[in-house]
Structures are given as structure tokens and as C-alpha cells.
Write a protein that holds these residues in place. Structure first.
Motif, mmCIF file in Angstrom:
data_model
loop_
_atom_site.group_PDB
_atom_site.id
_atom_site.type_symbol
_atom_site.label_atom_id
_atom_site.label_comp_id
_atom_site.label_asym_id
_atom_site.label_seq_id
_atom_site.Cartn_x
_atom_site.Cartn_y
_atom_site.Cartn_z
ATOM 1 N N ARG A 1 -0.789 2.438 4.577
ATOM 2 C CA ARG A 1 -2.206 2.041 4.704
ATOM 3 C C ARG A 1 -2.907 2.864 5.774
ATOM 4 N NH1 ARG A 1 -4.352 -1.190 8.228
ATOM 5 N NH2 ARG A 1 -6.440 -1.947 7.879
ATOM 6 N N GLU A 2 -2.234 3.063 6.903
ATOM 7 C CA GLU A 2 -2.820 3.841 7.991
ATOM 8 C C GLU A 2 -2.984 5.313 7.598
ATOM 9 O OE1 GLU A 2 -1.169 1.157 11.740
ATOM 10 O OE2 GLU A 2 0.083 2.772 10.951
ATOM 11 N N LYS B 1 -3.621 6.394 4.636
ATOM 12 C CA LYS B 1 -4.809 6.479 3.778
ATOM 13 C C LYS B 1 -6.086 6.545 4.607
ATOM 14 C CE LYS B 1 -3.172 4.137 -0.381
ATOM 15 N NZ LYS B 1 -3.318 2.940 -1.222
ATOM 16 N N SER C 1 0.839 -1.187 0.000
ATOM 17 C CA SER C 1 0.000 0.000 0.000
ATOM 18 C C SER C 1 0.878 1.242 0.000
ATOM 19 C CB SER C 1 -0.896 -0.020 1.237
ATOM 20 O OG SER C 1 -1.723 1.096 1.253
#
Length: 156
Positions: free
Chosen positions: A29-30, A32, A8
Motif C-alpha cells: 500500500r505504501e 503505491k 493491497s
């Protein structure tokens, strides 16, 4: 070659948020997920972003430009001048109490805004992300207390 799973990577706002010390320990990812909770706002030079005494509802991230923190009616003697990558209004995430100072755009600037309710929802739905942000906030406050102590204004 086709890759079913790829790492990601943050995009757009998430990439910009990655440059903030407060969010530096989040994974792409976090970032996002957090970006989905951050609202972008423009402020023109001289515009009051929030006023001293107002109810605190959000934390602000300086994405571009500069923001002056000052006492209401005393913009000539700023408490702080903040630039890209810095945050302000962070006490609102914790207590939602009245703003202790005025925030005014020192130049045209671009801000990220996370509302207190969104942060609480993040705490319930993504505890690890909220914990990482909370520790970063604690480190941020520890730095402020140490600066005040060094200036003779408080004891750590």
C-alpha cells in the motif's frame, strides 16, 4: 468467493520500486502511494541526467540500465557506476544544494524521479512512509561513510 477486502498488492511502477533498497521496508500500500509521486524518465546512453553544480531538486532511482557518477568533464574516471535498484542524487532530498558530481547515462536507461517538493508533501501527509524512507537514507549514508573510512577518506 467474493472478497470485500483483499490485501493491497503493488502494481506496475510500485512493483519496480519494491526492488529498491531505499523502499524495501514499505508495504505494498505504501509503495503505491510512493509510486504516485515518482515520475518515470528515459535517458539515452551518454545523456547528462544532471550536471555538477546544478541545484538539486530530485532523487533518482535506476529502474533499468546503468548510470555513471563522475566529475564534470571527467567521464573517463567514474566515481561510481550504478545499476538497477540503486539511487543517486539523494542529497537533494535533504538540502537541495548544488550537485556534487555529474550523473550521465552509461547505457540507455529508465529512471524513477521523486522531486524534493513531493517528498516534503509525503512527509506531511504520510509521516510513517517518510520516516521509513528517511531511516533507509540514513543507513545508505552510514554505508557510504563506512566505505570512505575503510578507504582512508573519512572517519566515521
Amino acid at each position: 468467493m467474493f472478497r470485500l477486502f483483499s490485501p493491497s498488492r503493488p502494481t506496475g511502477l510500485a512493483q519496480r520500486l519494491a526492488g529498491l533498497a531505499l523502499l524495501a521496508e514499505l508495504t505494498p500500500r505504501e509503495l503505491k502511494i510512493v509510486a504516485g509521486l515518482v515520475h518515470q524518465r528515459q535517458a539515452l546512453a551518454g545523456e547528462v541526467i544532471f550536471d555538477e553544480g546544478e541545484e538539486g531538486q530530485a532523487i533518482y532511482f535506476v529502474l533499468a540500465g546503468q548510470v555513471t557518477i563522475c566529475r564534470q568533464g571527467d567521464s573517463g574516471r567514474p566515481i561510481a557506476l550504478l545499476g538497477a535498484g540503486q539511487v543517486f542524487g539523494e542529497l537533494a532530498l535533504i538540502d537541495g544544494g548544488p550537485r556534487s558530481a555529474q550523473a550521465r547515462a552509461a547505457s540507455d536507461c529508465e529512471l524513477g524521479v521523486m522531486f524534493r517538493g513531493d517528498f516534503f508533501n509525503l512527509m506531511e501527509s504520510h509521516a510513517l512512509i517518510a520516516t521509513r524512507i528517511s531511516f533507509a537514507l540514513a543507513r545508505h549514508y552510514a554505508g557510504i561513510v563506512r566505505q570512505l573510512a575503510a578507504a582512508g577518506g573519512a572517519q566515521p
